[in-house]
Every structure is written in C-alpha cells, then in structure tokens.
Design a protein around this motif. Structure first.
Motif, PDB file in Angstrom:
ATOM      1  N   GLY A 182     -45.899  -7.214-102.754  1.00  0.00           N
ATOM      2  CA  GLY A 182     -46.958  -8.230-102.820  1.00  0.00           C
ATOM      3  C   GLY A 182     -46.737  -9.289-101.757  1.00  0.00           C
ATOM      4  O   GLY A 182     -45.682  -9.332-101.120  1.00  0.00           O
ATOM      5  N   CYS A 183     -47.743 -10.133-101.555  1.00  0.00           N
ATOM      6  CA  CYS A 183     -47.587 -11.171-100.531  1.00  0.00           C
ATOM      7  C   CYS A 183     -48.491 -12.340-100.843  1.00  0.00           C
ATOM      8  O   CYS A 183     -49.674 -12.149-101.148  1.00  0.00           O
ATOM      9  N   VAL A 184     -47.934 -13.562-100.767  1.00  0.00           N
ATOM     10  CA  VAL A 184     -48.745 -14.758-101.052  1.00  0.00           C
ATOM     11  C   VAL A 184     -49.639 -15.136 -99.874  1.00  0.00           C
ATOM     12  O   VAL A 184     -50.551 -15.938-100.024  1.00  0.00           O
ATOM     13  N   PHE A 185     -49.364 -14.571 -98.716  1.00  0.00           N
ATOM     14  CA  PHE A 185     -50.233 -14.862 -97.572  1.00  0.00           C
ATOM     15  C   PHE A 185     -51.468 -13.949 -97.675  1.00  0.00           C
ATOM     16  O   PHE A 185     -51.453 -12.966 -98.413  1.00  0.00           O
ATOM     17  N   SER A 186     -52.500 -14.297 -96.947  1.00  0.00           N
ATOM     18  CA  SER A 186     -53.726 -13.514 -97.129  1.00  0.00           C
ATOM     19  C   SER A 186     -54.351 -13.193 -95.783  1.00  0.00           C
ATOM     20  O   SER A 186     -55.534 -13.442 -95.568  1.00  0.00           O
ATOM     21  N   CYS A 187     -53.544 -12.648 -94.889  1.00  0.00           N
ATOM     22  CA  CYS A 187     -54.039 -12.298 -93.554  1.00  0.00           C
ATOM     23  C   CYS A 187     -55.190 -11.301 -93.727  1.00  0.00           C
ATOM     24  O   CYS A 187     -55.059 -10.321 -94.462  1.00  0.00           O
ATOM     25  N   ARG A 188     -56.276 -11.548 -93.047  1.00  0.00           N
ATOM     26  CA  ARG A 188     -57.511 -10.828 -93.366  1.00  0.00           C
ATOM     27  C   ARG A 188     -57.514  -9.374 -92.902  1.00  0.00           C
ATOM     28  O   ARG A 188     -58.366  -8.608 -93.311  1.00  0.00           O
ATOM     29  N   PHE A 189     -56.553  -9.012 -92.056  1.00  0.00           N
ATOM     30  CA  PHE A 189     -56.491  -7.624 -91.569  1.00  0.00           C
ATOM     31  C   PHE A 189     -55.518  -6.771 -92.377  1.00  0.00           C
ATOM     32  O   PHE A 189     -55.370  -5.587 -92.117  1.00  0.00           O
ATOM     33  N   CYS A 190     -54.853  -7.344 -93.377  1.00  0.00           N
ATOM     34  CA  CYS A 190     -53.683  -6.693 -93.987  1.00  0.00           C
ATOM     35  C   CYS A 190     -54.006  -6.145 -95.376  1.00  0.00           C
ATOM     36  O   CYS A 190     -54.656  -6.809 -96.187  1.00  0.00           O
ATOM     37  N   GLN A 191     -53.499  -4.945 -95.672  1.00  0.00           N
ATOM     38  CA  GLN A 191     -53.766  -4.308 -96.964  1.00  0.00           C
ATOM     39  C   GLN A 191     -52.758  -4.713 -98.050  1.00  0.00           C
ATOM     40  O   GLN A 191     -52.988  -4.423 -99.224  1.00  0.00           O
ATOM     41  N   THR A 192     -51.662  -5.357 -97.670  1.00  0.00           N
ATOM     42  CA  THR A 192     -50.599  -5.611 -98.653  1.00  0.00           C
ATOM     43  C   THR A 192     -51.038  -6.472 -99.840  1.00  0.00           C
ATOM     44  O   THR A 192     -50.799  -6.093-100.995  1.00  0.00           O
ATOM     45  N   PRO A 193     -51.668  -7.638 -99.629  1.00  0.00           N
ATOM     46  CA  PRO A 193     -52.011  -8.469-100.803  1.00  0.00           C
ATOM     47  C   PRO A 193     -52.998  -7.760-101.729  1.00  0.00           C
ATOM     48  O   PRO A 193     -52.928  -7.896-102.942  1.00  0.00           O
ATOM     49  N   PHE A 194     -53.895  -6.974-101.123  1.00  0.00           N
ATOM     50  CA  PHE A 194     -54.879  -6.256-101.927  1.00  0.00           C
ATOM     51  C   PHE A 194     -54.209  -5.157-102.760  1.00  0.00           C
ATOM     52  O   PHE A 194     -54.482  -4.966-103.934  1.00  0.00           O
ATOM     53  N   THR A 227     -39.942  -5.173 -96.973  1.00  0.00           N
ATOM     54  CA  THR A 227     -40.456  -6.437 -97.483  1.00  0.00           C
ATOM     55  C   THR A 227     -41.617  -6.872 -96.587  1.00  0.00           C
ATOM     56  O   THR A 227     -41.583  -6.612 -95.383  1.00  0.00           O
ATOM     57  N   PRO A 228     -42.652  -7.499 -97.148  1.00  0.00           N
ATOM     58  CA  PRO A 228     -43.753  -7.929 -96.280  1.00  0.00           C
ATOM     59  C   PRO A 228     -43.342  -9.041 -95.327  1.00  0.00           C
ATOM     60  O   PRO A 228     -43.843  -9.122 -94.220  1.00  0.00           O
ATOM     61  N   THR A 229     -42.436  -9.892 -95.760  1.00  0.00           N
ATOM     62  CA  THR A 229     -41.994 -11.023 -94.928  1.00  0.00           C
ATOM     63  C   THR A 229     -40.557 -11.349 -95.357  1.00  0.00           C
ATOM     64  O   THR A 229     -40.328 -11.882 -96.442  1.00  0.00           O
ATOM     65  N   ALA A 230     -39.601 -10.974 -94.494  1.00  0.00           N
ATOM     66  CA  ALA A 230     -38.201 -10.912 -94.923  1.00  0.00           C
ATOM     67  C   ALA A 230     -37.673 -12.245 -95.473  1.00  0.00           C
ATOM     68  O   ALA A 230     -37.020 -12.277 -96.524  1.00  0.00           O
ATOM     69  N   ILE A 271     -40.363 -10.929 -89.731  1.00  0.00           N
ATOM     70  CA  ILE A 271     -40.216 -12.327 -90.156  1.00  0.00           C
ATOM     71  C   ILE A 271     -41.427 -13.113 -89.661  1.00  0.00           C
ATOM     72  O   ILE A 271     -41.868 -12.921 -88.523  1.00  0.00           O
ATOM     73  N   ARG A 272     -41.929 -13.978 -90.513  1.00  0.00           N
ATOM     74  CA  ARG A 272     -43.026 -14.849 -90.055  1.00  0.00           C
ATOM     75  C   ARG A 272     -42.454 -15.927 -89.122  1.00  0.00           C
ATOM     76  O   ARG A 272     -41.356 -16.433 -89.352  1.00  0.00           O
ATOM     77  N   PRO A 273     -43.210 -16.305 -88.091  1.00  0.00           N
ATOM     78  CA  PRO A 273     -42.638 -17.204 -87.081  1.00  0.00           C
ATOM     79  C   PRO A 273     -42.204 -18.560 -87.634  1.00  0.00           C
ATOM     80  O   PRO A 273     -41.170 -19.103 -87.227  1.00  0.00           O
ATOM     81  N   LYS A 309     -56.683 -16.108 -91.006  1.00  0.00           N
ATOM     82  CA  LYS A 309     -55.960 -16.790 -92.090  1.00  0.00           C
ATOM     83  C   LYS A 309     -54.467 -16.479 -92.046  1.00  0.00           C
ATOM     84  O   LYS A 309     -53.840 -16.194 -93.079  1.00  0.00           O
ATOM     85  N   ARG A 310     -53.909 -16.523 -90.838  1.00  0.00           N
ATOM     86  CA  ARG A 310     -52.488 -16.201 -90.704  1.00  0.00           C
ATOM     87  C   ARG A 310     -51.597 -17.286 -91.302  1.00  0.00           C
ATOM     88  O   ARG A 310     -50.480 -17.027 -91.717  1.00  0.00           O
ATOM     89  N   GLY A 311     -52.066 -18.521 -91.268  1.00  0.00           N
ATOM     90  CA  GLY A 311     -51.237 -19.579 -91.851  1.00  0.00           C
ATOM     91  C   GLY A 311     -50.182 -20.111 -90.892  1.00  0.00           C
ATOM     92  O   GLY A 311     -49.257 -20.825 -91.304  1.00  0.00           O
TER      93      GLY A 311
END
Ligand code: SF4
Length: 438
Positions: A182-194, A227-230, A271-273, A309-311
């Motif tokens: 799962g992932c708390v971020f909601s990048c609009r191109f990504c299937q993980t949160p969905f 992991t979606p974001t280490a 890793i997210r920047p 919505k990369r954040g």
C-alpha cells in the motif's frame, strides 16, 4: 496414490515469480481438507503438459493460475489461447490475478480467462483451495455464471502482512521480501494505492527477521526488499521514520550474518527524494551493501509534478541527488517522459534536469508514460515522445547516463489505451487532460 481433488498449475514466468511465491507462502501454512498439488509451468507448452498430466491422473479440477502486469496482458492472452488450443476440458479453469485483473476484470474475462481475481490474492486462493477450486461466491473474484452474466463477489479482506509468509519454504521459492504494502501517496500514474490501498501496511521487524533467519539457514546471503517507498518503512504518514528503518536494517544485518548482504533503497525498491537526508543515507551505508540508490523523480517540471500529485518538487530531486553523490552513492533517477498535459517547456525542463543530474554523476532511468488501468490517468493519452526528445534522450544514453525500456513502453502505452477504449468506464472517455495553468 489417490488422484488429488485439485491441481494448481502456475503459469510461472520469471517476471512474476514474486507474486506466486507469496501465494505459496500463504498456502503452505494453510490447513485444508482438499487434497491438492502444485505444479510450475515455466513455458506455455510445459503448462499445457501439466494440465494434461493432471487430467490424465484423475484430478477433479485443475486451476491454471496467471499473474501479469497491464503491459503484458495482450501477450498473455495470446499464451492463454495457445494453451487452450493444446489442452482444454470443462474442469480446467484459467484464473488471472495481479494488478491488471484487479483493475480490469471484465476486460480480463473478455480476453479469455475464466476467472479474474480482484485484489490481494492470499485469502482468495486459500478459499479457492478449500472449495476444491469452485469459485462460486468466493470473495475477490469475477466470473461468468451459467447464463454468461458476470458475477462479481465482494472484495477480499486486506490482512496484516505478518499473517502470511513472504516466500515459500515448502516449495523452495525465495525472493525479495515485501516489507510494506500500500502507499499513502497518490501519484496519478501509479497502480499501487489502488491495488493495495492508500495506507501503509508494514511487516514487523520480528517477522522480517524470521524470514532472514530462514534464508540464512538455507544458505541464502542477499536480503532485498519490496516496498513502494523504502524510507517509509514503519511510517503511517508521508514522513520517513528513521528509527523504524534502523531497527529493521540492524536486525537484518545481524540475522544474515557476516557473509550476508542487505540491500535497501536499491533494486527492486526506490526512495522518494524528499526522504533522502545525510542521516538516512548513513544508515544505509552502516548496515547495507548497496553503493547505489534509486530515487523517484519522474519529471523536471514542477507543473507536471503537481498535476501528477507527486507530493514533491524539482528542487527536492536536485537536493537528493547532490546529497546522495556527496555521501558516496551512485544515484539512479527514475523519470517518466510523455506525462499527460506535458508541453514543450515541460519536456525541456525534464531534459534539462536529466542533463544536470547526469553531470553530477547520476544515471537516468527513463520511462514513457503509460495510462495504466486502475489509475486516475487511465483515460489520459498514451505517452508521446517527440523526435527531438528522443534524439536528446539517445545522446544521454550514449554517454551511459540514461537507460531503460522507454521505447518499448511507448508501444505498450498505445496498446493499453486501445484496450481501455474498448472497455470504457461509464462517463469517462480519453481526453487531453488539462494540467494546471502556467
Ligand atoms: S509512485 Fe511510489 S510514492 Fe507514488 S503512489 Fe506509487 S508507490 Fe506511492
């Protein structure tokens, strides 16, 4: 020996072994009254042979299990037709799972599969085994009833990761260990949160350590993570939790022993920047063997990052790469070209950032935007990369500063868009999405 009531034949492809290993890990601890066997079909022909052998051996039902990503869906439908041409029977059912089947169950059934598994597969598979392969009423499935109408059962439960093994001891199938789903971020191109929900579920340190100990006992020496974001390990927010990360890495380092190696923030994770700090990278250096890390940047345009919505912004990417290089890491930066709403100025900004980061010593991992099923950008136009962008990207790759399958992804993007257009969502159609005003 009695014939098993149920034979599970995995269409076992290298690209998707991890998803199957997790299912096998759940299955091996499950007590069921159904006698079953598992077979691994490493090619379409071998898969057909396993199905035929199971039928000849008197199996009451054979489930062929498939897992694939959206860009592979069309090729897998071709394989499915090939296998059906080699062997088919009323008590053989082909079951597709994974992110594509979850996002597009009707498309999956229309492409020839008998059953689409929707969502996380562990509990669904265990119930299917308990029911000797009969899908009727099992949560997490879509299939056609006797009249041809599509039946969709309710979504399966999302269980804590600790409840299931992350690989299979019984069948000796190992892989990078999933520590976060799962992932708390909601990048609009990504299937993980969905696919896995917009929350993090983390495997506990004790449970991870159990896996590491099991690997060491079997002579395995490299520990890698999925992991979606280490650096989000242990966190429930968009902030990193370095105490949790250190506890995890210290335990793995100790568990795998002096000859073992731990990899964190490198393949197959990133890793997210904005999470990259000197303190975080020093933890990686203290406990881990990797000298490279992967940073998700995606675009050199703040306008496009906002729209996606990369954040984070472009400045966080620059800072992350500088800090990473100064701390002695080789940095790989993920970038996506052809994002929805991208204009020439955005492309120039991405190319400029790519050149700047390459000059600092980073390597750019280039992707082409794909309108993936299940994402908010499913109806966005497929990524289009202009000839002058291709020339510049080629120049960077000739310098060794850029790599990736971005050309292939352009073709996948076009095919995904065509498949989605054939299965439109009510009230949604493909459109050039407006981004935000300049
Ligand atoms: S791209 Fe990464 S950070 Fe963004 S939603 Fe997907 S997994 Fe999360």
């Amino acid at each position: 020996m009695d014939a098993p009531a149920l034979v599970l034949v995995l269409r076992y492809r290298k690209a998707v072994t991890y998803g199957f290993h997790v299912l096998l890990g759940a299955l091996e601890e499950h007590r069921t009254s159904t006698p079953y066997e598992v077979r691994f079909g490493e090619t379409p022909e071998a898969t057909a042979t396993h199905v035929r052998t199971a039928l000849d051996g008197g199996a009451q039902r054979v489930l062929v299990l498939w897992s694939f990503y959206s860009p592979d869906a069309e090729a897998m439908a071709g394989e499915l037709a090939l296998i059906r041409g080699l062997v088919d029977a009323p008590n053989v059912a082909h079951v597709a799972g994974g992110v594509h089947a979850t996002a597009e169950p009707v498309q999956t059934l229309d492409a020839g599969w008998d059953v689409a598994a929707v969502g996380e597969g562990e509990t669904t598979l265990l119930r299917l085994v308990d029911a000797a392969g009969d899908p009727t009423g099992i949560p997490g499935l879509a299939y056609r009833d006797a009249t041809g109408a599509i039946v969709r059962t309710r979504r399966p439960e999302r269980r804590p990761l600790d409840e299931f093994r992350g690989f299979s001891l019984r069948w000796h199938r190992f892989n990078a260990l999933e520590i976060t789903r799962g992932c708390v971020f909601s990048c609009r191109f990504c299937q993980t949160p969905f696919m896995f929900s917009a929350k993090f579920r983390h495997r506990s340190v004790a449970n991870v350590r159990w896996h590491v100990d099991a690997m060491r006992e079997r002579g395995l020496r490299d520990v890698r993570f999925i992991t979606p974001t280490a650096l989000s390990y242990g966190s429930q927010t968009d902030e990193a939790n370095l105490d949790a990360v250190e506890e995890l890495l210290a335990s793995c380092r100790e568990g795998i022993g002096p000859d073992g190696r731990v990899f964190f923030g490198s393949f197959p994770s990133e890793i997210r920047p904005e999470h990259i700090t000197r303190e975080a990278l020093r933890l990686v250096r203290k406990y881990c063997a990797n000298t490279n890390i992967i940073v998700g940047a995606q675009s050199g345009s703040d306008r496009i990052l906002d729209a996606a919505k990369r954040g984070h912004g472009v400045e966080e990417v620059r800072r992350a790469v500088r800090v990473g290089v100064e701390e002695g890491f080789r940095i790989n930066v993920d970038m996506i070209f052809g994002m929805p709403g991208e204009d020439r100025a955005d492309v120039e900004a991405s190319l400029g950032l790519a050149r700047e980061l390459a000059d600092l010593g980073a390597r750019i991992h280039a992707h082409t935007f794909m309108p993936l099923p299940g994402t908010p950008w499913r109806e966005a136009p497929p990524g289009d990369v202009a000839p002058e962008t291709i020339r510049e990207v080629d120049r960077l790759s000739q310098r060794g500063a850029l790599y990736g399958h971005w050309q292939k992804q352009r073709d996948h993007a076009v095919r995904l868009a065509a498949a989605a257009d054939a299965h439109p969502r009510p009230g949604r159609s493909r459109t050039i999405l407006p981004v935000v005003d300049r």
